[in-house]
Design a protein around this motif. Structure first.
Motif, PDB file in Angstrom:
ATOM      1  N   SER A  31      96.262  -2.795  10.332  1.00  0.00           N
ATOM      2  CA  SER A  31      97.243  -3.792  10.754  1.00  0.00           C
ATOM      3  C   SER A  31      96.576  -4.934  11.522  1.00  0.00           C
ATOM      4  O   SER A  31      96.913  -6.107  11.320  1.00  0.00           O
ATOM      5  N   GLN A  32      95.630  -4.586  12.371  1.00  0.00           N
ATOM      6  CA  GLN A  32      94.935  -5.599  13.165  1.00  0.00           C
ATOM      7  C   GLN A  32      94.182  -6.580  12.267  1.00  0.00           C
ATOM      8  O   GLN A  32      94.220  -7.794  12.477  1.00  0.00           O
ATOM      9  N   VAL A  33      93.543  -6.051  11.241  1.00  0.00           N
ATOM     10  CA  VAL A  33      92.758  -6.899  10.342  1.00  0.00           C
ATOM     11  C   VAL A  33      93.648  -7.780   9.472  1.00  0.00           C
ATOM     12  O   VAL A  33      93.387  -8.976   9.307  1.00  0.00           O
ATOM     13  N   LEU A  34      94.719  -7.217   8.942  1.00  0.00           N
ATOM     14  CA  LEU A  34      95.548  -7.937   7.982  1.00  0.00           C
ATOM     15  C   LEU A  34      96.610  -8.823   8.623  1.00  0.00           C
ATOM     16  O   LEU A  34      97.001  -9.848   8.050  1.00  0.00           O
ATOM     17  N   THR A  35      97.115  -8.417   9.797  1.00  0.00           N
ATOM     18  CA  THR A  35      98.211  -9.173  10.414  1.00  0.00           C
ATOM     19  C   THR A  35      97.844  -9.801  11.754  1.00  0.00           C
ATOM     20  O   THR A  35      98.595 -10.636  12.259  1.00  0.00           O
ATOM     21  N   GLY A  36      96.728  -9.373  12.335  1.00  0.00           N
ATOM     22  CA  GLY A  36      96.327  -9.913  13.623  1.00  0.00           C
ATOM     23  C   GLY A  36      96.949  -9.229  14.811  1.00  0.00           C
ATOM     24  O   GLY A  36      96.676  -9.581  15.966  1.00  0.00           O
ATOM     25  N   VAL A  37      97.814  -8.222  14.561  1.00  0.00           N
ATOM     26  CA  VAL A  37      98.419  -7.446  15.655  1.00  0.00           C
ATOM     27  C   VAL A  37      98.200  -5.967  15.385  1.00  0.00           C
ATOM     28  O   VAL A  37      98.077  -5.532  14.238  1.00  0.00           O
ATOM     29  N   GLN A  38      98.173  -5.199  16.478  1.00  0.00           N
ATOM     30  CA  GLN A  38      97.913  -3.768  16.350  1.00  0.00           C
ATOM     31  C   GLN A  38      99.019  -3.074  15.563  1.00  0.00           C
ATOM     32  O   GLN A  38      98.749  -2.228  14.708  1.00  0.00           O
ATOM     33  N   THR A  39     100.270  -3.408  15.850  1.00  0.00           N
ATOM     34  CA  THR A  39     101.415  -2.897  15.091  1.00  0.00           C
ATOM     35  C   THR A  39     102.390  -4.042  14.866  1.00  0.00           C
ATOM     36  O   THR A  39     102.556  -4.905  15.737  1.00  0.00           O
ATOM     37  N   ILE A  40     103.045  -4.049  13.732  1.00  0.00           N
ATOM     38  CA  ILE A  40     103.933  -5.163  13.407  1.00  0.00           C
ATOM     39  C   ILE A  40     105.296  -5.029  14.076  1.00  0.00           C
ATOM     40  O   ILE A  40     106.073  -5.992  14.088  1.00  0.00           O
TER      41      ILE A  40
END
Length: 520
Positions: free
Chosen positions: A473-482
């Motif tokens: 999630s961190q890599v793809l969205t920039g946050v630890q959890t969406i």
């Protein structure tokens, strides 16, 4: 307490010798592929019960969940209630009989093979086998870690050495003796586990001044709960967390529901039902399985919480601090510090038995999934005993590598993850398949796909405990959890399993409508 190395070695050698002898007996009785895969479909009910229970209860339950109970308290006892009510009574009485009947009717020899033949879909067999090969090594590695950690602290050998030797001994008798050897050794190891856990409960209460004194002392420690846990809803080691708090959601949705429900669709346990001669054998097995599970889980969770009392009295620290912050080390450290030398050895055998009984089943299930359900799909799942042995060896090596890479404190979580995945992917299709005369093939496929994908999505992008470690999630969205609280502490099972059931029911309803239309 340090143990005499000569005495320890002698007892371990006797234990390993008996185990290998039982494995050899299994080898001698394995004459064809069905013996290797299903123990000849004529197993005694006591052996079925002990094998099922010993396979279900591993070092994950004793070391991993015992450590979680030491950290989060006795609320974990609710898992024992689910284990007996769902894992034994519901599993044997409701699902066990139908599974055995379907196994005989279809001639299935593995769980994926059963699913493929019930729904008349080789693709479903392949999909089931693939999910096993993706998820089960995680659980296998967790079991390996639990056994290796105790051997490391008890025998004073390196973690890597204890892990490799431990894995190799189990692989030997599984590879050559098949499921007959697995179930014989499971029954022997289950007996040792029952004795060891009974002694652990009795000695713990004796050392802490009795049941009332020990439980009262634990209740009085609520003011020592770390601030980090108090902020997440923990109220004490003898009470439940605040309802709706992060710890409450973790305790109930991940540990109690994830493991309590997940047990119904674990491939290595479902196969045990298919080894019974008749339904009466399964009824008789319940009488042994229920008390066994009660002693295994109930003792582990109770003693785990009570270790806080012992460590406070003797070190001035709570359990997790006394174990250096690693919850997987709490039970091993407690046993080695608190118990007499002879019991340390007995408990070492208890943990070895717990780990080896589960590992043997997991090796066997993964190996047959690789060979029968992936490589040999459509070839009656009986390529050769040698092929199945090679499959077990390959999956053993993969599990050892994974165990060396996994972080500390992972045992209980890895167990819950695997069981949650099994329930989300397999349970709806399995439940409908064994009971329906016209199960929906499309429903089973889509239910399994949707359940597994939903579980993986929630694990990777929402559930903090896994998403933080995986980092996807961190890599793809920039946050630890969406998503934030409370969603980030609710287990993937809570969403994946209902969705999987809805898909299965909708397709099953459509199947019935089509059958009625065709009959008009």
């Amino acid at each position: 307490m340090p143990t005499d190395p000569i005495v320890t070695l002698a007892i371990v050698l006797v234990y390993v010798g008996i185990t290998l002898i039982l494995g050899y007996i299994g080898y001698r009785k394995t004459n064809h592929a069905e013996d290797y895969l299903l123990a000849g479909r004529d197993t005694h009910p006591v052996i079925i019960a002990l094998s099922y229970g010993a396979t279900f209860i591993s070092t994950s339950a004793i070391v991993g969940f015992g450590g979680v109970a030491a950290n989060l308290g006795m609320g974990l006892i609710w898992l024992t209630v689910f284990n007996i009510g769902i894992g034994i009574l519901l599993a044997f009485v409701i699902f066990g009989k139908k599974t055995r009947e379907k196994g005989v009717e279809t001639g299935a020899v593995t769980f994926p093979d059963l699913m493929g033949k019930i729904f008349q879909s080789p693709g479903l067999q392949f999909l089931s086998g693939l999910i096993i090969l993706i998820g089960m090594p995680l659980y296998t590695a967790a079991v390996l870690i639990g056994g290796a950690r105790f051997l490391e602290s008890t025998l004073n050998i390196s973690y890597t050495s204890s892990l490799i030797v431990f894995a190799a001994v189990v692989a030997i008798y599984v590879m050559y003796g098949g499921l007959i050897a697995v179930m014989y050794t499971d029954a022997f190891q289950g007996g040792i586990m029952f004795v060891g856990m009974t002694l652990l409960l009795v000695l713990t209460y004796v050392y802490l001044g009795g049941i009332t004194t020990a439980n009262s002392a634990l209740d009085a420690m609520s003011n020592l709960v770390p601030a980090s846990l108090t902020a997440q809803g923990m109220t004490g080691w003898a009470s439940m967390p605040n309802i709706g708090s992060p710890i409450w959601f973790t305790l109930i949705t991940t540990l109690v529901l994830g493991v309590g429900i997940g047990v119904l669709a674990q491939p290595q346990l479902v196969v045990r039902f298919m080894t019974a001669k008749d339904n009466r054998a399964l009824n008789r097995a319940v009488l042994v399985g229920g008390p066994f599970i009660l002693m295994m889980t109930g003792v582990a969770f109770t003693v785990g919480a009570l270790t806080n009392v012992y460590f406070l009295q003797h070190t001035g620290k709570i359990a997790v601090d006394a174990a250096g912050g690693n919850i997987d080390s709490i039970i091993p450290v407690y046993i080695n510090q608190a118990m007499p030398e002879l019991f340390v050895i007995i408990f070492m055998l208890t943990l070895l038995s717990a780990a080896m009984s589960t590992l043997s089943a997991l090796y066997h299930t993964m190996g047959t999934a690789l060979v029968c359900d992936i490589w040999g799909r459509g070839k009656t799942c009986a390529l050769s005993v040698r092929a199945n042995q090679i499959g077990c060896l390959i999956m053993m090596i993969l599990s050892v590598i994974l165990a060396l890479l996994m972080p500390e404190g992972i045992i209980a979580r890895a167990t819950a993850m695997f069981m949650g995945l099994c329930a989300s992917a397999f349970l709806p299709a399995f439940a409908v398949g064994v009971y329906s005369h016209h199960p929906s093939r499309a429903g089973a496929i889509w239910s399994m796909v949707i359940g597994a994908l939903t579980w993986f999505f929630w694990t990777a992008f929402v559930h903090t405990a896994e998403a933080k470690t995986l980092g996807i999630s961190q890599v793809l969205t920039g946050v630890q959890t969406i998503l934030g609280l409370p969603w980030s502490v609710i287990d993937p099972l809570v969403f994946a399993l209902p969705l999987s059931f809805i898909v299965m029911i909708l397709f099953q309803f459509r199947e019935r409508v089509q059958i009625r239309q065709n009959s008009c």
